[in-house]
Design a protein around this motif. Structure first.
Motif, PDB file in Angstrom:
ATOM      1  N   GLU A  14       0.824  -1.200   0.000  1.00  0.00           N
ATOM      2  CA  GLU A  14       0.000   0.000   0.000  1.00  0.00           C
ATOM      3  C   GLU A  14       0.864   1.259   0.000  1.00  0.00           C
ATOM      4  OE1 GLU A  14      -3.229   1.771   3.093  1.00  0.00           O
ATOM      5  OE2 GLU A  14      -3.486  -0.312   2.479  1.00  0.00           O
ATOM      6  N   ALA A  15       2.014   1.202   0.672  1.00  0.00           N
ATOM      7  CA  ALA A  15       2.912   2.355   0.720  1.00  0.00           C
ATOM      8  C   ALA A  15       3.361   2.760  -0.666  1.00  0.00           C
ATOM      9  CB  ALA A  15       4.124   2.033   1.606  1.00  0.00           C
ATOM     10  N   THR A  16       3.590   1.794  -1.537  1.00  0.00           N
ATOM     11  CA  THR A  16       4.005   2.084  -2.908  1.00  0.00           C
ATOM     12  C   THR A  16       2.844   2.577  -3.748  1.00  0.00           C
ATOM     13  OG1 THR A  16       5.738   0.397  -2.811  1.00  0.00           O
ATOM     14  CG2 THR A  16       5.006   1.088  -4.996  1.00  0.00           C
ATOM     15  N   ILE A  17       1.735   1.855  -3.688  1.00  0.00           N
ATOM     16  CA  ILE A  17       0.620   2.116  -4.594  1.00  0.00           C
ATOM     17  C   ILE A  17      -0.059   3.451  -4.306  1.00  0.00           C
ATOM     18  CG2 ILE A  17      -1.657   1.270  -5.278  1.00  0.00           C
ATOM     19  CD1 ILE A  17      -0.534  -1.570  -4.711  1.00  0.00           C
ATOM     20  N   GLU A  18      -0.133   3.839  -3.048  1.00  0.00           N
ATOM     21  CA  GLU A  18      -0.860   5.052  -2.710  1.00  0.00           C
ATOM     22  C   GLU A  18       0.057   6.258  -2.499  1.00  0.00           C
ATOM     23  OE1 GLU A  18      -3.520   4.071   0.503  1.00  0.00           O
ATOM     24  OE2 GLU A  18      -4.924   3.162  -0.916  1.00  0.00           O
ATOM     25  N   ASN A  19       1.330   6.124  -2.891  1.00  0.00           N
ATOM     26  CA  ASN A  19       2.253   7.247  -2.768  1.00  0.00           C
ATOM     27  C   ASN A  19       2.246   8.045  -4.070  1.00  0.00           C
ATOM     28  OD1 ASN A  19       5.041   8.606  -3.058  1.00  0.00           O
ATOM     29  ND2 ASN A  19       4.992   8.017  -0.911  1.00  0.00           N
ATOM     30  N   GLU A  20       1.767   9.280  -4.005  1.00  0.00           N
ATOM     31  CA  GLU A  20       1.619  10.097  -5.207  1.00  0.00           C
ATOM     32  C   GLU A  20       2.959  10.381  -5.881  1.00  0.00           C
ATOM     33  OE1 GLU A  20      -0.536  13.613  -4.268  1.00  0.00           O
ATOM     34  OE2 GLU A  20      -2.350  12.545  -3.621  1.00  0.00           O
ATOM     35  N   VAL A  21       4.020  10.588  -5.081  1.00  0.00           N
ATOM     36  CA  VAL A  21       5.332  10.886  -5.642  1.00  0.00           C
ATOM     37  C   VAL A  21       5.851   9.698  -6.441  1.00  0.00           C
ATOM     38  CG1 VAL A  21       7.716  11.501  -5.113  1.00  0.00           C
ATOM     39  CG2 VAL A  21       5.855  12.529  -3.821  1.00  0.00           C
ATOM     40  N   CYS A  22       5.669   8.497  -5.892  1.00  0.00           N
ATOM     41  CA  CYS A  22       6.106   7.280  -6.575  1.00  0.00           C
ATOM     42  C   CYS A  22       5.394   7.130  -7.915  1.00  0.00           C
ATOM     43  CB  CYS A  22       5.844   6.065  -5.694  1.00  0.00           C
ATOM     44  SG  CYS A  22       6.139   4.487  -6.508  1.00  0.00           S
ATOM     45  N   LEU A  23       4.084   7.294  -7.912  1.00  0.00           N
ATOM     46  CA  LEU A  23       3.322   7.167  -9.153  1.00  0.00           C
ATOM     47  C   LEU A  23       3.720   8.243 -10.163  1.00  0.00           C
ATOM     48  CD1 LEU A  23      -0.228   6.322  -7.745  1.00  0.00           C
ATOM     49  CD2 LEU A  23       1.436   4.756  -8.756  1.00  0.00           C
ATOM     50  N   GLU A  24       3.979   9.445  -9.666  1.00  0.00           N
ATOM     51  CA  GLU A  24       4.418  10.517 -10.555  1.00  0.00           C
ATOM     52  C   GLU A  24       5.752  10.167 -11.212  1.00  0.00           C
ATOM     53  OE1 GLU A  24       5.753  15.224 -10.274  1.00  0.00           O
ATOM     54  OE2 GLU A  24       4.544  14.334  -8.682  1.00  0.00           O
ATOM     55  N   CYS A  25       6.653   9.538 -10.461  1.00  0.00           N
ATOM     56  CA  CYS A  25       7.940   9.128 -11.019  1.00  0.00           C
ATOM     57  C   CYS A  25       7.765   8.118 -12.140  1.00  0.00           C
ATOM     58  CB  CYS A  25       8.827   8.535  -9.929  1.00  0.00           C
ATOM     59  SG  CYS A  25       9.426   9.726  -8.711  1.00  0.00           S
ATOM     60  N   LEU A  26       6.844   7.181 -11.959  1.00  0.00           N
ATOM     61  CA  LEU A  26       6.584   6.196 -13.014  1.00  0.00           C
ATOM     62  C   LEU A  26       6.032   6.881 -14.259  1.00  0.00           C
ATOM     63  CD1 LEU A  26       5.011   3.273 -10.929  1.00  0.00           C
ATOM     64  CD2 LEU A  26       7.345   3.449 -11.808  1.00  0.00           C
ATOM     65  N   GLY A  27       5.172   7.859 -14.059  1.00  0.00           N
ATOM     66  CA  GLY A  27       4.637   8.589 -15.203  1.00  0.00           C
ATOM     67  C   GLY A  27       5.700   9.360 -15.962  1.00  0.00           C
ATOM     68  N   ARG A  28       6.661   9.892 -15.252  1.00  0.00           N
ATOM     69  CA  ARG A  28       7.714  10.681 -15.895  1.00  0.00           C
ATOM     70  C   ARG A  28       8.599   9.852 -16.813  1.00  0.00           C
ATOM     71  NH1 ARG A  28      10.003  14.783 -11.168  1.00  0.00           N
ATOM     72  NH2 ARG A  28       8.200  16.202 -11.157  1.00  0.00           N
ATOM     73  N   GLY A  30       7.564   7.452 -18.637  1.00  0.00           N
ATOM     74  CA  GLY A  30       6.790   6.983 -19.784  1.00  0.00           C
ATOM     75  C   GLY A  30       5.787   5.888 -19.498  1.00  0.00           C
ATOM     76  N   ILE A  31       5.647   5.491 -18.233  1.00  0.00           N
ATOM     77  CA  ILE A  31       4.640   4.487 -17.892  1.00  0.00           C
ATOM     78  C   ILE A  31       3.264   5.140 -17.964  1.00  0.00           C
ATOM     79  CG2 ILE A  31       3.771   2.929 -16.123  1.00  0.00           C
ATOM     80  CD1 ILE A  31       6.465   2.081 -17.286  1.00  0.00           C
ATOM     81  N   ASP A  32       2.372   4.557 -18.734  1.00  0.00           N
ATOM     82  CA  ASP A  32       1.011   5.097 -18.816  1.00  0.00           C
ATOM     83  C   ASP A  32      -0.058   4.043 -18.539  1.00  0.00           C
ATOM     84  OD1 ASP A  32       1.159   3.609 -21.150  1.00  0.00           O
ATOM     85  OD2 ASP A  32       1.160   5.353 -22.488  1.00  0.00           O
ATOM     86  N   PHE A 170      18.798   4.689 -19.144  1.00  0.00           N
ATOM     87  CA  PHE A 170      18.767   6.150 -19.002  1.00  0.00           C
ATOM     88  C   PHE A 170      18.011   6.815 -20.154  1.00  0.00           C
ATOM     89  CE2 PHE A 170      22.443   5.696 -16.051  1.00  0.00           C
ATOM     90  CZ  PHE A 170      21.935   6.444 -15.004  1.00  0.00           C
ATOM     91  N   SER A 171      17.782   6.092 -21.247  1.00  0.00           N
ATOM     92  CA  SER A 171      17.034   6.672 -22.363  1.00  0.00           C
ATOM     93  C   SER A 171      15.632   7.087 -21.931  1.00  0.00           C
ATOM     94  CB  SER A 171      16.957   5.684 -23.534  1.00  0.00           C
ATOM     95  OG  SER A 171      16.243   4.519 -23.154  1.00  0.00           O
ATOM     96  N   TYR A 172      15.066   6.380 -20.942  1.00  0.00           N
ATOM     97  CA  TYR A 172      13.773   6.801 -20.406  1.00  0.00           C
ATOM     98  C   TYR A 172      13.872   7.347 -18.978  1.00  0.00           C
ATOM     99  CZ  TYR A 172      13.829   1.909 -18.666  1.00  0.00           C
ATOM    100  OH  TYR A 172      14.181   0.712 -18.084  1.00  0.00           O
ATOM    101  N   LEU A 173      14.864   6.896 -18.227  1.00  0.00           N
ATOM    102  CA  LEU A 173      15.028   7.419 -16.872  1.00  0.00           C
ATOM    103  C   LEU A 173      15.372   8.904 -16.870  1.00  0.00           C
ATOM    104  CD1 LEU A 173      17.122   4.556 -15.209  1.00  0.00           C
ATOM    105  CD2 LEU A 173      14.674   4.993 -14.926  1.00  0.00           C
ATOM    106  N   ARG A 174      16.014   9.382 -17.930  1.00  0.00           N
ATOM    107  CA  ARG A 174      16.476  10.772 -17.975  1.00  0.00           C
ATOM    108  C   ARG A 174      15.349  11.776 -17.771  1.00  0.00           C
ATOM    109  NH1 ARG A 174      16.320  12.962 -23.542  1.00  0.00           N
ATOM    110  NH2 ARG A 174      15.360  11.431 -24.937  1.00  0.00           N
TER     111      ARG A 174
END
Length: 281
Positions: A14-28, A30-32, A170-174
């Motif tokens: 739950e700590a991972t799934i409901e953490n807004e910062v974590c989800l925002e990082c995945l979106g950055r 390219g995860i959609d 790093f091609s997507y992590l950047r």
């Protein structure tokens, strides 16, 4: 890009799934589209007396779905029965996931079980990059040790093909990385270096690529035991995530993860992004 997010419906998940910062990082990066996977162990049955597993599962998954959808992701849920790491890996391969995310409670007094059997087996068998997301231990309401997943990366390389494949991440992590530290640990037999090659120069070339992407990059050449020095570099540079490639292919993969990768995945304080070898077809 698709990601598999593994959950056992625990407070750590739950700590991972409901953490807004974590989800925002995945979106950055390219995860959609997120596929939320929970595996029901074969020895757990819906009709076990005194415990309504099915009701608890439905309520938790619905709460997780709302959190992920509100963060802007498409989401699918998968409830499957079987061996957790096998089912998680199988779903990741079936949907063509670019990333699998699994939480871990971090270091344990039992050194040979430091990341838990599911995370360890995922690390040994995954065909897609695997993010071990470190969660606080021994607290009632655990939170993520590092919420900004990819903000400060520590990339460990021996200049092998596997390490080069990890660097390609790093091609997507950047898009989410602000700082990076590139680490090489010199050993008597560097597998990825020819005689006369200067590891400092090799790291500088890699650093120039990251600098061109606007990532503030430094290099660190060390000597000693690779796993110990990589973990020491983590303590020095305080990254949010360590990026490392793994070795081994085919059905013997679980025996060939490599002591360095396995030690880093198991003993790191923060998150670890493990990139497996290219799949042999």
């Amino acid at each position: 890009m698709k990601a598999v997010l593994a959950t056992d419906l625990s407070a750590a998940s739950e700590a991972t799934i409901e953490n807004e910062v974590c989800l925002e990082c995945l979106g950055r990066i390219g995860i959609d589209e997120i596929h939320l996977v929970t595996v029901v162990p074969s020895n757990v049955h819906a009709g076990m007396p005194g415990i309504d597993f099915e009701k608890r599962r439905r309520k938790a998954l619905e709460r997780y779905r709302r959190a992920i959808e509100s963060a802007g992701f498409d989401i699918e849920t998968h409830v499957v029965r079987g061996t957790p790491h096998r089912r998680i890996t199988g779903i990741a391969e079936t949907i063509g996931a670019s990333l699998t995310v699994a939480g871990s409670r971090g270091q344990s007094p039992l050194e040979n079980r430091v990341i838990g059997s599911t995370a360890r087996n995922l690390a040994r068998t995954t065909e897609t990059p695997l993010l071990i997301n470190r969660i606080e231990r021994e607290v009632d309401e655990p939170t993520m040790v590092r919420t900004h997943l990819f903000q400060r990366m520590l990339y460990a390389t021996d200049f092998s093909d596997n390490a080069e494949r990890a660097f390609e991440a790093f091609s997507y992590l950047r898009h989410a990385t602000q700082e990076a530290t590139l680490v090489h640990v010199q050993t008597p037999k560097d597998p990825g270096l020819s005689e006369g090659d200067d590891p400092g120069e090799q790291l500088a070339e890699l650093a120039s690529q990251l600098n061109a992407w606007g990532i503030e990059t430094q290099t660190d050449v060390r000597q000693g035991d690779p796993a110990e020095e990589i973990l020491a570099a983590e303590e020095t540079h305080d990254p949010t995530t360590i990026l490392v490639g793994s070795r081994g292919q085919s059905r013997l993969r679980r025996l060939l993860l490599g002591s360095v990768s396995e030690d880093v995945v198991a003993r790191a304080t923060g998150n670890v992004l493990l990139v497996p070898p290219a799949r042999v077809t």
